[in-house]
Design an enzyme around this catalytic site. Structure first.
Site, PDB file in Angstrom:
ATOM      1  N   SER B 142       0.845  -1.192   0.000  1.00  0.00           N
ATOM      2  CA  SER B 142       0.000   0.000   0.000  1.00  0.00           C
ATOM      3  C   SER B 142       0.893   1.260   0.000  1.00  0.00           C
ATOM      4  CB  SER B 142      -0.938  -0.045   1.213  1.00  0.00           C
ATOM      5  OG  SER B 142      -2.004   0.831   1.041  1.00  0.00           O
ATOM      6  N   ASP B 308      -8.440  -6.963  -4.505  1.00  0.00           N
ATOM      7  CA  ASP B 308      -8.064  -5.606  -4.089  1.00  0.00           C
ATOM      8  C   ASP B 308      -8.592  -4.611  -5.116  1.00  0.00           C
ATOM      9  OD1 ASP B 308      -6.867  -3.221  -3.377  1.00  0.00           O
ATOM     10  OD2 ASP B 308      -4.841  -4.034  -3.210  1.00  0.00           O
ATOM     11  N   HIS B 341      -7.831  -5.487  -0.234  1.00  0.00           N
ATOM     12  CA  HIS B 341      -6.547  -4.792  -0.123  1.00  0.00           C
ATOM     13  C   HIS B 341      -5.774  -5.226   1.123  1.00  0.00           C
ATOM     14  CE1 HIS B 341      -3.561  -1.729  -0.530  1.00  0.00           C
ATOM     15  NE2 HIS B 341      -3.907  -1.115   0.573  1.00  0.00           N
TER      16      HIS B 341
END
Lengths: 198, 371
Positions: B142, B308, B341
């Site tokens: 991320s 995701d 995610h």
């Protein structure tokens, strides 16, 4: 198929940059890394196989040749290898064009549909051939576009693609294919290995 | 808590300069004699330096405890893992919650707006301090992945391997929108007071909790939520015809919001989400992402997750494409999971084992292949 790897490996000059399209478990990539000092990349459609390759530290990306070859610049590899997968594409024609765009030289191997056992199956049994190299039934085969060594020669002639070298594999027997023995080799070869250049 | 004071002035992207500021960090495992086994891990939006083991402040498991530790993906029996709290954060590094010695109050919104680039440049000082000439790897998911990309572009060949996970080279409109939603929730809390709230008395905890609840939804997949919660009711057999948490998913989100405010500063949330929004490595290099990695010798391994939708495979693949365009050494796989995610933080065996094997094999091949 060890012999196939040997032939491919012999085609490749040392210190080359190589892309193995449809690299599977990366066995050929490892073979090349062991036998020549080369920079080898792989492209593979199966997640499972990509994971296995990456676990071995190989530079493999998940993708398929029909969509993902686009991202490679023109002539960015010395050799692009396509081992026994040409027949499985929706458009082998486009794939070959892209291989020749990306690679200075292209190595293609094809399982030969002109082999006598294949011909005999269809002729005598009247059934789609099922052999050691082509073990699928017509309804579950991934092979959409089977061709013979002769077909591949004709294709290259039509597309003005130079065949630099062509090798016949029959069991463990390795021999050259020439224009004069082509008809015969098309009958006895299980596999054809070609070194191409645009 | 380990920290260094960075004396050297750091010029920020906003134009301001900071110096003599603290950077908090943690390390796991040991640096070997050759000093070739160091891995720098970057944390995501709400992470901190405590990647592994038990976080001594929250008393909960470190944010990447599944991946970092003895025998794990980032094997601390083998590697020396370093993780720092980003500037702008609230776990000891210089951030809006840092007490300004002049006023004896938190700096609050007088803190300068920072970028991913600033975060990475600040952390680079840690390598000088630890006397690490070359890292074996940089890794993160991320926002941590964004830092990986920025790091390898700012400091070419400082790391042999780069693992950007579930990230992007250019923060999307959808992601900016979600971040804005979170910021508005915080700023519309009457306790926020233009960011000059005093940490000890009233804090904008309601706004921060809503920000966290909204963000949390984006970290999960629709399928994952449906399977985990469905329409299950929370400790009741019927609907109550009111606005209490009738559904388990409501109760779960409320809980996530409430525990978050205990460990995270609202202003930090504003600053860090802003840094993410400003991240556009492609634009930094004139619209050509490949230029960010020009002449790189680093081995890249990029990972995305099927479910995701916040940092989708397509955005991760753009990085792969940019690297392939310049012939960089890049591996890429999309891991199949319904955990959204958040997958990179969770127990996703395929993901964890692939990283472990990749790092171990690459580390042992280093001499052989002259990486």
């Amino acid at each position: 198929m060890k012999e196939e790897f040997k032939v491919i490996s012999k085609f490749i000059e040392e210190k080359s940059r190589v892309l193995d399209v449809g690299c599977g478990d990366g066995i050929l990539m490892e073979y090349l890394l062991k036998n020549k000092v080369v920079d080898v990349r792989g492209l593979e459609i199966s997640k499972e196989k990509v994971k296995r390759c990456l676990s071995k530290g190989l530079a493999v990306i998940e993708g398929d040749a029909e969509n993902d070859l686009k991202q490679f610049p023109d002539l960015s590899f010395d050799y692009v290898i396509l081992s026994q997968t040409l027949q499985a594409f929706m458009s082998p024609e486009n794939v070959i064009e892209n291989l020749l765009r990306v690679g200075k030289k292209v190595i293609v191997t094809i399982p030969n549909f002109g082999h006598w056992k294949v011909r005999l199956d269809l002729l005598l049994k009247g059934e789609m051939p099922v052999t050691k190299n082509l073990p699928y039934q017509w309804y579950n085969t991934p092979n959409l576009h089977m061709c013979t060594i002769q077909d591949f020669y004709n294709f290259c002639n039509n597309k003005r693609v130079n065949i630099y070298k062509s090798i016949s594999l029959n069991g463990e027997k390795i021999s050259n294919i020439t224009t004069s023995n082509l008809k015969y080799k098309n009958l006895i070869s299980e596999l054809g290995i070609f070194l191409l250049e645009k | 808590m380990k920290n260094i004071i960075i004396e050297k002035a750091l010029k920020l992207d906003c134009g301001k300069e900071i110096s003599n500021f603290p950077l908090a960090y943690e390390t796991y495992g040991n640096l070997n004699e050759k000093k070739d086994n160091a891995i720098l891990i970057f944390h995501a939006l709400t992470g901190d330096q405590y990647a592994s083991g038990i976080n001594p402040i929250t008393k909960k498991e470190g944010w990447w405890n599944y991946a970092v530790g003895p025998g794990k993906s980032f094997d601390t029996d083998k590697f020396f893992v370093i993780c720092a709290n980003v500037i702008g954060g609230c776990m000891g590094s210089y951030g809006p919650a840092t007490i300004d010695p002049l006023t004896n109050k938190p700096i609050g919104t007088n803190f300068p707006v920072i970028t991913i680039n600033d975060m990475v440049n600040a952390q680079y000082n840690l390598l000088d301090y630890l006397k690490i000439e070359k890292l074996f790897a940089v890794a993160g998911g991320s926002m941590g992945g964004m830092q990986v990309l920025q790091f390898v572009s700012n400091f070419p060949n400082k790391a042999k391997v780069a693992l950007p996970i579930a990230c992007t080279a250019s923060h999307s409109a959808q992601n900016i929108a979600f971040n804005e939603l979170g910021r508005q929730a915080i700023m519309s809390d009457s306790n926020w007071k233009e960011g000059l709230y005093n940490e000890k008395s009233t804090i904008p905890d309601k706004g921060l909790a809503v920000a966290r609840m909204a963000a949390h939804i984006t970290y999960l997949s629709k399928q994952g939520l449906q399977e985990k919660f469905g329409r299950n009711l929370q400790e009741r057999s019927d609907l109550k015809f009111g606005f209490d948490a009738d559904f388990q998913i409501e109760s779960y989100l409320r809980y996530q919001g409430s525990v978050f405010v205990d460990r995270f500063d609202a202003n930090s949330y504003l600053y860090i989400t802003r840094a993410m929004d400003y991240f556009d490595l492609t634009k930094q290099y004139g619209g050509n992402l490949s230029k960010a990695f020009k002449d790189t010798k680093t081995k890249f391994f990029i990972i995305s997750f099927t479910s995701d939708w916040l940092y989708p495979t397509s955005e991760n693949k753009d990085i792969v494409i940019a690297l392939n365009a310049i012939g960089a050494d890049v591996g890429f796989v999309e891991i199949k999971t319904d955990k959204g995610h958040d997958s990179f933080l969770l127990d996703v065996p395929d993901f964890l084992s692939t990283i472990k094997n990749y790092l171990n094999t690459t580390y042992s091949n280093i001499d052989e292949r002259r990486i």
